[in-house]
Design an enzyme around this catalytic site. Structure first.
Site, mmCIF file in Angstrom:
data_model
loop_
_atom_site.group_PDB
_atom_site.id
_atom_site.type_symbol
_atom_site.label_atom_id
_atom_site.label_comp_id
_atom_site.label_asym_id
_atom_site.label_seq_id
_atom_site.Cartn_x
_atom_site.Cartn_y
_atom_site.Cartn_z
ATOM 1 N N HIS A 49 0.860 -0.365 18.894
ATOM 2 C CA HIS A 49 -0.400 -0.849 18.310
ATOM 3 C C HIS A 49 -1.400 -1.265 19.374
ATOM 4 O O HIS A 49 -2.355 -1.958 19.079
ATOM 5 C CB HIS A 49 -0.143 -2.003 17.336
ATOM 6 C CG HIS A 49 0.759 -1.608 16.210
ATOM 7 N ND1 HIS A 49 0.391 -0.643 15.282
ATOM 8 C CD2 HIS A 49 2.007 -1.990 15.898
ATOM 9 C CE1 HIS A 49 1.410 -0.468 14.452
ATOM 10 N NE2 HIS A 49 2.396 -1.264 14.796
ATOM 11 N N ARG A 105 -16.217 -7.520 15.897
ATOM 12 C CA ARG A 105 -16.480 -7.778 17.327
ATOM 13 C C ARG A 105 -16.877 -6.455 17.999
ATOM 14 O O ARG A 105 -16.710 -5.385 17.397
ATOM 15 C CB ARG A 105 -15.203 -8.294 17.994
ATOM 16 C CG ARG A 105 -14.126 -7.215 18.039
ATOM 17 C CD ARG A 105 -12.832 -7.636 18.694
ATOM 18 N NE ARG A 105 -11.930 -6.500 18.863
ATOM 19 C CZ ARG A 105 -11.086 -6.071 17.916
ATOM 20 N NH1 ARG A 105 -11.033 -6.685 16.757
ATOM 21 N NH2 ARG A 105 -10.301 -5.031 18.124
ATOM 22 N N GLU A 121 0.860 -1.197 0.000
ATOM 23 C CA GLU A 121 0.000 0.000 0.000
ATOM 24 C C GLU A 121 0.893 1.243 0.000
ATOM 25 O O GLU A 121 2.029 1.181 0.482
ATOM 26 C CB GLU A 121 -0.825 0.073 1.300
ATOM 27 C CG GLU A 121 -1.906 -0.920 1.466
ATOM 28 C CD GLU A 121 -2.661 -0.714 2.784
ATOM 29 O OE1 GLU A 121 -2.163 -0.024 3.706
ATOM 30 O OE2 GLU A 121 -3.760 -1.268 2.899
#
Ligand code: MV4
Length: 501
Positions: free
Chosen positions: A235, A292, A200
């Site tokens: 993260h 979720r 990307e």
């Protein structure tokens, strides 16, 4: 409506779901491992079943044991929480096969979004903007070089089966591409058993903004506003808020409509989150979809006035959404701080142990979703998230002031926590100005505590505190107890030394 629900999770999210069940008159069934015998979710559930030793593979990840408890207890549905089996398509299918309703999307919808390349192919088909690059794995270095020339450097190599930054490589120059591709593929093979890697264009210093969506099983899909999740460390999200300071009504509508199209393209039902990267020009690009309920769902609940767990359960029971898109309004501001059993002075290393003293903030605009209690021993076997402190107010400035006040009321004795980190973030002018992106926290932590914050006053306070303690110790019997007892002065002195006050 279900009469009994099994919660296949632990910690604060299990307590959260148990509370929703109680509010809806639904019997809650907890499962727990040896390490969680005294955990809060076990104490609060109507029923609790031991499913095995501490290791997650022997307990919270064990399909057979969980489905066996569902069967024996007569639970008609299972809420997976987040993490563990919550995004495991095979488990969702195993629930369906066992005639137990999985409170979440179908296994097919989960599968469609589970691979980053499959998700990008679905977006391509639905005409949804995603970061320029390939939507399939790279076949060769030559192809990578060719695509990189087209999308221009820097580029990001990513594992199709990856997530959370694993298997990602940032490449600035053509001469580094071959080695980076090789490294990314071998890391992906090791970590996920799947070496598919795609490419990307790298968005420099992006924001991570995600859109909550909700879809019933009758084809109605709505968006519930965005969450700013850029404040992350390695993260792992640390602080999240809604709304985002850079999203205005028009951008919210455009992102929300894209998120709804993503959900419809995936045949998605129940609660889900579409993640976007947003560049400095406010262009947003589909990143991935989380199938979720997320940790940070409370900030959306507070600004919309909706209870997402109630709605998940009602959707799974076959009900239609009780509102339309035009009924949803965002009001006020909410910020969530994740309270981790980690030691900021030891590089945020987990700090398990016994909670010997616990004072929790309350008062106007304070919500605490917690899995801990005074006297509980934090196990070292699982993620060290203890609780989430969420503050609500009419605007962001009021919420920040409220959070500062609340953090000063929060005390967890016996273990280390990251509470002092929030006291730094909440006092940081960059944060107050909303100048945050995914690199914000790394920059703040690298900056250390500016000397100015220590100043002479800081030194004097430390000296006074130490004097107080020494003085109190030498003439204990002849003096009234000092206003602040010894440990408070020591704590203040330490906090001043560390720049946390
Ligand atoms: C990116 C990116 C910049 N450009 N992709 C990190 C984990 C995964 N969620 C995707 N991530 C990123 N993908 C392109 N093309 C920067 C990140 C990224 C990031 C994204 C969201 C939240 C925090 C992050 C921290 C570092 C890098």
């Amino acid at each position: 409506m279900f009469k009994k629900i099994l919660i296949a999770n632990r910690g604060e999210i299990a307590v959260r779901v148990i509370r929703a069940c109680r509010e809806m008159g639904i019997t809650s069934v907890a499962v727990f491992s040896d390490a969680d015998r005294a955990s809060l979710h076990v104490l609060k559930a109507d029923e609790a079943h031991l499913i095995g030793p501490a290791a997650a593979t022997e307990s919270y990840l064990n399909f057979g044991k969980i489905l066996d408890v569902a069967k024996r207890s007569g639970a008609e549905a299972i809420h997976p929480g987040y993490g563990f089996l919550s995004e495991n398509a095979k488990f969702a299918q195993a629930c369906a096969d066992a005639g137990v309703k999985f409170i979440g999307p179908s296994s097919a919808a989960m599968d469609a979004m589970g691979s980053k390349t499959r998700a990008r192919q679905a977006m391509e088909k639905a005409g949804i903007p995603f970061v320029p690059g390939t939507s399939r794995g790279l076949d060769s270095v030559e192809q990578a070089v060719q695509v990189a020339e087209r999308i221009s450097y820097p580029v990001m190599l990513k594992a199709a089966a990856g997530g959370g930054g694993k298997g990602m490589r940032l490449v600035h120059r053509r001469e580094d591409l071959a080695a980076a591709l090789d490294a990314a593929k071998s890391e992906a093979r090791r970590a996920f058993g799947d070496d598919e890697v795609y490419i990307e264009k790298a968005i420099v210093n992006p924001r991570h903004i995600e859109m909550q969506i909700l879809a019933d099983e009758k084809g109605h899909t709505v968006y519930l506003g965005e969450r700013e999740c850029s404040i992350q460390r390695r993260h792992q999200k640390v602080l999240e808020e809604s709304p985002s300071v850079i999203v205005d009504a028009d951008m919210r509508r455009r992102m929300g409509e894209v998120a709804v199209r993503v959900a419809k393209a995936a045949g998605y039902t129940n609660a889900g989150t579409v993640e976007f990267l947003v560049d400095q020009e406010k262009n947003f690009y589909f990143l991935e979809m989380n199938t979720r309920l997320q940790v940070e769902h409370p900030v959306t609940e507070l600004v919309t006035g909706l209870d997402l767990v109630h709605l998940q359960i009602r959707i799974a029971a076959g009900e239609s959404l009780p509102f339309r898109q035009e009924d949803i309004a965002i009001r006020g501001h909410a910020i969530e701080c994740r309270i981790y059993a980690e030691d900021p002075e030891q590089n945020f290393f987990p700090s398990p142990g016994k909670i010997t003293l616990l004072t929790v903030p309350s008062g106007p605009g304070i919500r605490e979703d917690s899995g801990m209690y005074e006297g509980w021993t934090v196990p070292l076997d699982y993620d060290p998230l203890l609780a989430k402190l969420i503050c609500y107010g009419s605007d962001r400035t009021q919420v920040i002031g409220r959070l500062v006040r609340a953090m000063n009321e929060y005390f967890v004795g016996g273990i280390k926590t990251n509470i002092s980190l929030f006291q730094r973030i909440l006092r940081d002018p960059e944060f107050a100005a909303g100048k945050i992106d995914t690199g914000y926290l790394d920059r703040l932590l690298k900056s250390g505590v500016p000397a100015a914050e220590r100043g002479d006053a800081g030194i004097a306070a430390i000296a006074a505190g130490l004097f107080e303690i020494l003085d109190a110790q030498t003439t204990e019997s002849s003096r009234p107890a000092p206003a602040a007892s010894g440990w408070k002065w020591m704590a203040r002195a330490e906090a001043l030394r560390d720049g946390d006050l």
